[in-house]
Write an enzyme that holds these catalytic residues in place. Structure first.
Site, short mmCIF file in Angstrom:
data_model
loop_
_atom_site.label_atom_id
_atom_site.label_comp_id
_atom_site.label_asym_id
_atom_site.label_seq_id
_atom_site.Cartn_x
_atom_site.Cartn_y
_atom_site.Cartn_z
NE ARG A 15 -15.77 -40.93 -6.14
CZ ARG A 15 -15.27 -41.19 -4.92
NH1 ARG A 15 -13.97 -41.16 -4.72
NH2 ARG A 15 -16.09 -41.45 -3.93
CD GLN A 75 -0.13 -30.71 -11.52
OE1 GLN A 75 -1.20 -30.54 -10.92
NE2 GLN A 75 0.61 -31.79 -11.35
CG ASN A 368 -36.43 -0.55 -7.11
OD1 ASN A 368 -37.45 -1.17 -7.44
ND2 ASN A 368 -35.30 -1.16 -6.85
CB SER A 387 -51.85 0.68 4.21
OG SER A 387 -51.60 0.49 5.57
NE ARG A 422 -57.39 8.25 -0.61
CZ ARG A 422 -57.23 8.07 0.68
NH1 ARG A 422 -56.32 7.23 1.14
NH2 ARG A 422 -57.98 8.71 1.54
C1 UD1 Z 1 -3.20 -38.45 -1.60
C2 UD1 Z 1 -1.95 -39.04 -0.94
C3 UD1 Z 1 -2.36 -40.14 0.03
C4 UD1 Z 1 -3.31 -39.58 1.07
C5 UD1 Z 1 -4.51 -38.94 0.38
C6 UD1 Z 1 -5.34 -38.21 1.39
C7 UD1 Z 1 -0.16 -38.89 -2.60
C8 UD1 Z 1 0.65 -39.62 -3.60
N1 UD1 Z 1 -1.10 -39.58 -1.98
O1 UD1 Z 1 -3.78 -39.47 -2.39
O2 UD1 Z 1 -1.21 -40.68 0.68
O3 UD1 Z 1 -3.73 -40.59 1.95
O4 UD1 Z 1 -4.08 -37.96 -0.60
O5 UD1 Z 1 -6.51 -37.76 0.79
O6 UD1 Z 1 0.09 -37.73 -2.37
N2 UD1 Z 1 -3.42 -32.86 -7.30
C9 UD1 Z 1 -2.94 -31.92 -8.18
N3 UD1 Z 1 -2.18 -32.34 -9.22
C10 UD1 Z 1 -1.88 -33.64 -9.43
C11 UD1 Z 1 -2.39 -34.59 -8.52
C12 UD1 Z 1 -3.16 -34.17 -7.47
O7 UD1 Z 1 -3.17 -30.74 -8.01
O8 UD1 Z 1 -1.17 -33.92 -10.39
C13 UD1 Z 1 -4.26 -32.42 -6.18
C14 UD1 Z 1 -5.69 -32.91 -6.29
O9 UD1 Z 1 -6.48 -31.98 -6.98
C15 UD1 Z 1 -6.08 -33.04 -4.83
C16 UD1 Z 1 -4.78 -33.40 -4.14
O10 UD1 Z 1 -3.75 -32.98 -4.99
O11 UD1 Z 1 -6.53 -31.83 -4.29
C17 UD1 Z 1 -4.63 -34.87 -3.81
O12 UD1 Z 1 -4.66 -35.62 -4.98
P1 UD1 Z 1 -5.45 -36.98 -5.08
O13 UD1 Z 1 -5.37 -37.48 -6.45
O14 UD1 Z 1 -6.77 -36.85 -4.45
O15 UD1 Z 1 -4.51 -37.89 -4.14
P2 UD1 Z 1 -4.96 -39.23 -3.44
O16 UD1 Z 1 -4.86 -40.32 -4.42
O17 UD1 Z 1 -6.22 -39.04 -2.75
#
Ligand code: UD1
Ligand code: MG
Length: 451
Positions: A15, A75, A368, A387, A422
């Site tokens: 997004r 990851q 410079n 000046s 000058r």
């Molecule tokens: C997660 C929580 C939810 C909470 C919410 C708060 C879980 C399953 N859910 O949901 O309970 O209310 O955050 O904002 O944990 N990320 C990775 N690798 C992955 C997946 C995610 O690095 O495989 C990172 C994302 O980049 C992000 C964070 O983990 O920074 C959270 O992931 P996101 O997908 O936003 O989780 P939510 O669905 O928002």
């Protein structure tokens, strides 16, 4: 007990609609990920592990620039928050202590909140950070039973009844490292999103008879960033907080909402900041200085008693000693100005050093750059630059030396010398009115020609 930070930052952030990984988008001139790292920094973590995926190389570079001791693990595929924490397993293999999991896109968790979580660990195997949501939306819901957190249900998997719960999961969790990975081993991806949910460790821990508690924080701390709109809102949150902190520390902000600060801006007590001033990264201003309206500062230091602006631009490498005055439409870059030096109007000073009490006249330029290389201008103390002097660098002007206005200085000026460089003036008596007549005649002829 030592603590390790694991910060999840592998997500793409669709997004944001950006080529850049989400966590590198900046708040107050620092990537949001760095803000998340800063929240955990006061706990003096023994280790910091960043889990990166999308834009791995860029994320790694940004992390290493901020903290060379942090490790960045890959990851490759994003299969959920538990899968992400699992990616940090090897980096924590020999670690004995607590692990705090933070999200790289949630930059405002306060260090005091993390300290409260650490304090709540005690007998609890896991501590989760929750908040009372005004609009619980799609957050995971915290299912409490007395003071025990029984489970976390993701919105997609929640029953209608569970969806009425307003106590929500921030995503921040704390658990003993060995326990954490033992619990993660039991997580399966049989849920609405086919993901490995970190939140599942709560139910698993309870089923094992372990104790799990939830600590509550202010909703503002859990603000997560998913879009440019969120980013702008986060910027506003940061700015408001930083301005208030400065005012509490004794800095006057005449119109606080017009002053932009950076994550590392430092301003001393009794300094006055007029409206519409921009502080880029790396600015320190000592006590009792005055930054006047519409000035733009970055990577510079202003000492006690300094007056800058209005409409001044201080670029990186600018060092102003005490009581230096920089006036309107003056640009300074990579230059050291000693005590009491004055550069009051319409001037460019770049790659220079200027001695104490020296006065730089209006319209002075340090030339410079020769198109290929940069060169230095050195000006002694108590000098007077007339000046509109062009100082063609490399060039040195001695102590107490003077340059005549309009001079183009290409060779060094010794101490106490006056440099005149000058063209000599010639006056032609009576020639002004003759010139006017001539011009009027010319105009008449031209106008007729047009008709
Ligand atoms: C997660 C929580 C939810 C909470 C919410 C708060 C879980 C399953 N859910 O949901 O309970 O209310 O955050 O904002 O944990 N990320 C990775 N690798 C992955 C997946 C995610 O690095 O495989 C990172 C994302 O980049 C992000 C964070 O983990 O920074 C959270 O992931 P996101 O997908 O936003 O989780 P939510 O669905 O928002
Ligand atoms: Mg999220």
């Amino acid at each position: 007990m030592s603590t390790a930070l694991v910060i999840l930052a592998a997500g793409k952030g669709t997004r944001m609609n950006s080529e850049m990984p989400k966590v590198l988008h900046q708040i107050a001139n620092a990537p949001m990920l760095i803000h998340a790292m800063q929240s955990g920094a006061p706990l003096s973590p023994a280790r910091t592990v960043i889990v990166a995926g999308h834009g791995f190389d860029d994320v790694k570079a940004a992390v290493e620039a901020h903290d060379p001791d942090a490790s960045v693990v890959l990851q490759a595929e994003q299969k959920g928050t538990a899968h992400a924490v699992d990616a940090a397993r090897a980096a924590l293999a020999d670690f004995d202590g607590d692990v705090i999991v933070l999200f790289g896109d949630t930059p405002f968790v306060q260090p005091e909140t993390l300290e409260r979580m650490v304090a709540a660990r005690g007998e609890n195997a896991v501590v989760v950070l929750g908040f009372d949501a005004t609009d619980p939306g799609k957050y995971g819901r915290l299912v409490m039973h007395g003071d025990q957190l029984e489970s976390i249900v993701e919105y997609a998997d929640a029953t209608d009844e569970q969806r009425t719960i307003t106590f929500c999961n921030s995503g921040v969790m704390l658990a003993d490292c060995k326990t954490l990975y033992a619990l993660i081993d039991e997580i399966e991806a049989n849920n609405a999103q086919d993901e490995y949910y970190l939140t599942d460790i709560v139910g698993i821990a309870r089923a094992r008879g372990l104790s799990v508690s939830a600590v509550a924080c202010d909703e503002a701390e859990t603000l997560g960033i998913n879009s440019r709109l969120h980013l702008a809102q986060a910027e506003a949150v940061f700015q408001t907080r930083a301005r208030i902190e400065l005012m509490e520390m004794g800095v006057t902000l005449q119109q606080p909402e017009t002053v932009m600060l950076s994550f590392d801006t430092v301003i001393g007590r009794d300094t006055v900041i007029e409206p519409n001033v921009y502080f880029g990264p790396g600015v320190t201003v000592e006590s009792g200085a005055h930054i006047r309206a519409f000035s733009h500062l970055e990577g510079c230091h202003v000492s006690r008693g300094g007056v800058v602006g209005p409409y001044a631009r201080l670029r990186p490498g600018t060092e102003l000693a005490e009581d230096v005055r920089i006036g309107n439409f003056v640009e300074i870059k990579n230059a050291v100005l000693d005590e009491g030096a004055k550069v009051n109007h319409l001037t460019y000073i770049g790659d220079a050093s200027i001695g104490a009490e020296t006065n730089i006249g209006a319209g002075t330029i340090t030339c410079n750059y020769d198109g290929v290389m940069k060169h230095k201008t050195t000006i002694g103390r108590n000098a007077f630059i007339g000046s509109n002097t062009m100082l063609v660098a490399p060039v040195t002007i001695g102590d107490k030396a003077m340059t005549a206005s309009g001079s183009v200085i290409t060779t060094n000026v010794p101490d106490d010398a006056l440099a005149l460089a000058r063209a000599k003036q010639v006056n032609k008596p009576g020639l002004a009115s003759k010139m006017f007549e001539l011009l009027k005649l010319k105009k008449k002829k031209r106008d007729k020609g047009v008709e």
